[in-house]
Design a protein around this motif. Structure first.
Motif, PDB file in Angstrom:
ATOM      1  N   ALA A  14      11.784  -5.140 -20.904  1.00 47.17           N
ATOM      2  CA  ALA A  14      13.191  -5.480 -20.664  1.00 47.17           C
ATOM      3  C   ALA A  14      13.580  -5.150 -19.220  1.00 47.17           C
ATOM      4  O   ALA A  14      14.265  -5.936 -18.551  1.00 47.17           O
ATOM      5  CB  ALA A  14      14.098  -4.747 -21.641  1.00 47.17           C
ATOM      6  N   ARG A  15      13.118  -4.002 -18.742  1.00 45.26           N
ATOM      7  CA  ARG A  15      13.389  -3.610 -17.352  1.00 45.26           C
ATOM      8  C   ARG A  15      12.717  -4.584 -16.382  1.00 45.26           C
ATOM      9  O   ARG A  15      13.318  -4.988 -15.381  1.00 45.26           O
ATOM     10  CB  ARG A  15      12.891  -2.187 -17.135  1.00 45.26           C
ATOM     11  N   ILE A  16      11.496  -4.978 -16.686  1.00 47.41           N
ATOM     12  CA  ILE A  16      10.771  -5.928 -15.842  1.00 47.41           C
ATOM     13  C   ILE A  16      11.504  -7.268 -15.813  1.00 47.41           C
ATOM     14  O   ILE A  16      11.660  -7.880 -14.749  1.00 47.41           O
ATOM     15  CB  ILE A  16       9.309  -6.075 -16.327  1.00 47.41           C
ATOM     16  N   ALA A  17      11.957  -7.723 -16.968  1.00 40.10           N
ATOM     17  CA  ALA A  17      12.711  -8.987 -17.028  1.00 40.10           C
ATOM     18  C   ALA A  17      13.975  -8.888 -16.174  1.00 40.10           C
ATOM     19  O   ALA A  17      14.338  -9.841 -15.467  1.00 40.10           O
ATOM     20  CB  ALA A  17      13.062  -9.330 -18.475  1.00 40.10           C
ATOM     21  N   GLY A  18      14.636  -7.744 -16.220  1.00 42.44           N
ATOM     22  CA  GLY A  18      15.821  -7.539 -15.391  1.00 42.44           C
ATOM     23  C   GLY A  18      15.486  -7.554 -13.911  1.00 42.44           C
ATOM     24  O   GLY A  18      16.247  -8.102 -13.097  1.00 42.44           O
ATOM     25  N   GLN A  19      14.346  -6.974 -13.553  1.00 38.23           N
ATOM     26  CA  GLN A  19      13.925  -6.985 -12.154  1.00 38.23           C
ATOM     27  C   GLN A  19      13.642  -8.411 -11.682  1.00 38.23           C
ATOM     28  O   GLN A  19      14.020  -8.782 -10.571  1.00 38.23           O
ATOM     29  CB  GLN A  19      12.687  -6.109 -11.949  1.00 38.23           C
ATOM     30  N   VAL A  20      12.995  -9.209 -12.516  1.00 39.68           N
ATOM     31  CA  VAL A  20      12.702 -10.601 -12.156  1.00 39.68           C
ATOM     32  C   VAL A  20      14.005 -11.367 -11.959  1.00 39.68           C
ATOM     33  O   VAL A  20      14.171 -12.108 -10.985  1.00 39.68           O
ATOM     34  CB  VAL A  20      11.807 -11.281 -13.215  1.00 39.68           C
ATOM     35  N   ALA A  21      14.941 -11.173 -12.882  1.00 39.37           N
ATOM     36  CA  ALA A  21      16.243 -11.848 -12.765  1.00 39.37           C
ATOM     37  C   ALA A  21      16.958 -11.412 -11.492  1.00 39.37           C
ATOM     38  O   ALA A  21      17.584 -12.237 -10.805  1.00 39.37           O
ATOM     39  CB  ALA A  21      17.100 -11.560 -13.996  1.00 39.37           C
ATOM     40  N   GLY A  22      16.853 -10.134 -11.172  1.00 35.74           N
ATOM     41  CA  GLY A  22      17.472  -9.626  -9.948  1.00 35.74           C
ATOM     42  C   GLY A  22      16.864 -10.242  -8.707  1.00 35.74           C
ATOM     43  O   GLY A  22      17.577 -10.582  -7.749  1.00 35.74           O
ATOM     44  N   ILE A  23      15.563 -10.395  -8.695  1.00 33.85           N
ATOM     45  CA  ILE A  23      14.883 -11.015  -7.548  1.00 33.85           C
ATOM     46  C   ILE A  23      15.296 -12.479  -7.436  1.00 33.85           C
ATOM     47  O   ILE A  23      15.562 -12.975  -6.334  1.00 33.85           O
ATOM     48  CB  ILE A  23      13.350 -10.865  -7.661  1.00 33.85           C
ATOM     49  N   GLN A  24      15.381 -13.166  -8.566  1.00 37.42           N
ATOM     50  CA  GLN A  24      15.823 -14.567  -8.548  1.00 37.42           C
ATOM     51  C   GLN A  24      17.220 -14.683  -7.944  1.00 37.42           C
ATOM     52  O   GLN A  24      17.486 -15.550  -7.128  1.00 37.42           O
ATOM     53  CB  GLN A  24      15.815 -15.155  -9.962  1.00 37.42           C
ATOM     54  N   LYS A  25      18.112 -13.771  -8.322  1.00 30.48           N
ATOM     55  CA  LYS A  25      19.472 -13.782  -7.789  1.00 30.48           C
ATOM     56  C   LYS A  25      19.463 -13.513  -6.284  1.00 30.48           C
ATOM     57  O   LYS A  25      20.212 -14.131  -5.531  1.00 30.48           O
ATOM     58  CB  LYS A  25      20.344 -12.758  -8.512  1.00 30.48           C
ATOM     59  N   MET A  26      18.602 -12.584  -5.867  1.00 27.14           N
ATOM     60  CA  MET A  26      18.496 -12.294  -4.440  1.00 27.14           C
ATOM     61  C   MET A  26      18.056 -13.533  -3.662  1.00 27.14           C
ATOM     62  O   MET A  26      18.573 -13.813  -2.578  1.00 27.14           O
ATOM     63  CB  MET A  26      17.511 -11.142  -4.193  1.00 27.14           C
ATOM     64  N   GLN A  39      11.962  -5.275  -3.610  1.00 30.02           N
ATOM     65  CA  GLN A  39      12.102  -5.446  -5.055  1.00 30.02           C
ATOM     66  C   GLN A  39      10.825  -5.999  -5.686  1.00 30.02           C
ATOM     67  O   GLN A  39      10.497  -5.658  -6.825  1.00 30.02           O
ATOM     68  CB  GLN A  39      13.296  -6.350  -5.372  1.00 30.02           C
ATOM     69  N   VAL A  40      10.107  -6.840  -4.960  1.00 29.52           N
ATOM     70  CA  VAL A  40       8.819  -7.345  -5.445  1.00 29.52           C
ATOM     71  C   VAL A  40       7.837  -6.185  -5.603  1.00 29.52           C
ATOM     72  O   VAL A  40       7.101  -6.105  -6.598  1.00 29.52           O
ATOM     73  CB  VAL A  40       8.257  -8.446  -4.519  1.00 29.52           C
ATOM     74  N   ALA A  41       7.836  -5.266  -4.643  1.00 28.56           N
ATOM     75  CA  ALA A  41       6.960  -4.100  -4.733  1.00 28.56           C
ATOM     76  C   ALA A  41       7.323  -3.251  -5.953  1.00 28.56           C
ATOM     77  O   ALA A  41       6.434  -2.761  -6.672  1.00 28.56           O
ATOM     78  CB  ALA A  41       7.044  -3.269  -3.460  1.00 28.56           C
ATOM     79  N   ALA A  42       8.619  -3.080  -6.209  1.00 32.01           N
ATOM     80  CA  ALA A  42       9.056  -2.321  -7.383  1.00 32.01           C
ATOM     81  C   ALA A  42       8.635  -3.022  -8.668  1.00 32.01           C
ATOM     82  O   ALA A  42       8.217  -2.376  -9.633  1.00 32.01           O
ATOM     83  CB  ALA A  42      10.572  -2.126  -7.345  1.00 32.01           C
ATOM     84  N   LEU A  43       8.730  -4.338  -8.679  1.00 33.82           N
ATOM     85  CA  LEU A  43       8.312  -5.122  -9.847  1.00 33.82           C
ATOM     86  C   LEU A  43       6.817  -4.967 -10.092  1.00 33.82           C
ATOM     87  O   LEU A  43       6.381  -4.764 -11.228  1.00 33.82           O
ATOM     88  CB  LEU A  43       8.676  -6.596  -9.648  1.00 33.82           C
ATOM     89  N   ARG A  44       6.042  -5.055  -9.028  1.00 31.62           N
ATOM     90  CA  ARG A  44       4.596  -4.893  -9.187  1.00 31.62           C
ATOM     91  C   ARG A  44       4.253  -3.507  -9.720  1.00 31.62           C
ATOM     92  O   ARG A  44       3.378  -3.358 -10.583  1.00 31.62           O
ATOM     93  CB  ARG A  44       3.876  -5.144  -7.863  1.00 31.62           C
ATOM     94  N   ALA A  45       4.956  -2.485  -9.240  1.00 33.35           N
ATOM     95  CA  ALA A  45       4.712  -1.123  -9.726  1.00 33.35           C
ATOM     96  C   ALA A  45       5.058  -1.021 -11.212  1.00 33.35           C
ATOM     97  O   ALA A  45       4.320  -0.392 -11.989  1.00 33.35           O
ATOM     98  CB  ALA A  45       5.522  -0.121  -8.912  1.00 33.35           C
ATOM     99  N   ASP A  48       2.346  -2.716 -13.150  1.00 36.85           N
ATOM    100  CA  ASP A  48       1.152  -1.869 -13.174  1.00 36.85           C
ATOM    101  C   ASP A  48       1.298  -0.764 -14.211  1.00 36.85           C
ATOM    102  O   ASP A  48       0.356  -0.481 -14.959  1.00 36.85           O
ATOM    103  CB  ASP A  48       0.885  -1.262 -11.800  1.00 36.85           C
ATOM    104  N   GLN A  49       2.465  -0.144 -14.273  1.00 36.28           N
ATOM    105  CA  GLN A  49       2.680   0.924 -15.244  1.00 36.28           C
ATOM    106  C   GLN A  49       2.648   0.393 -16.678  1.00 36.28           C
ATOM    107  O   GLN A  49       2.126   1.049 -17.575  1.00 36.28           O
ATOM    108  CB  GLN A  49       3.996   1.650 -14.963  1.00 36.28           C
ATOM    109  N   PHE A  50       3.188  -0.804 -16.868  1.00 35.37           N
ATOM    110  CA  PHE A  50       3.094  -1.435 -18.189  1.00 35.37           C
ATOM    111  C   PHE A  50       1.626  -1.690 -18.535  1.00 35.37           C
ATOM    112  O   PHE A  50       1.187  -1.426 -19.659  1.00 35.37           O
ATOM    113  CB  PHE A  50       3.893  -2.743 -18.221  1.00 35.37           C
TER     114      PHE A  50
END
Length: 95
Positions: A14-26, A39-45, A48-50
């Motif tokens: 859910a957090r990852i989906a929110g990050q993707v949506a946030g990047i799309q908005k950016m 934000q892409v780096a945060a998404l990749r991290a 990776d943790q998932f």
């Protein structure tokens, strides 16, 4: 997979989906590229943790059968088959 791990996985996704949506908005808002890359780096991290969560769960529950949801196939695996399973799993995760 235990209920606790499944719940953790769902929260992470859910957090990852929110990050993707946030990047799309950016991108839609034409934000500064460096901010988007941050934000892409945060998404990749987060991904990776998932992946580490799924990898460790697979190794513990499926390959070694230590979890309550362990695969019955693991009980009949030889040490060589377990090692091969680990290699295949790591290869897929690290691509």
């Amino acid at each position: 997979m235990t209920d606790k791990v499944a719940e953790d996985a769902k929260k992470r996704l859910a957090r990852i989906a929110g990050q993707v949506a946030g990047i799309q908005k950016m991108v839609d808002d034409e934000r500064y590229c460096v901010d988007i890359l941050t934000q892409v780096a945060a998404l990749r991290a987060a991904l990776d943790q998932f992946g580490v969560l799924m990898l460790s769960t697979h190794l513990e529950d499926c390959v070694y059968g230590h979890g309550e949801h362990g695969d019955d196939n693991c009980k009949t695996m030889s040490p060589e088959e377990r090692l091969a399973e680990i290699k295949v799993t790591l290869n897929r995760f690290l691509k």
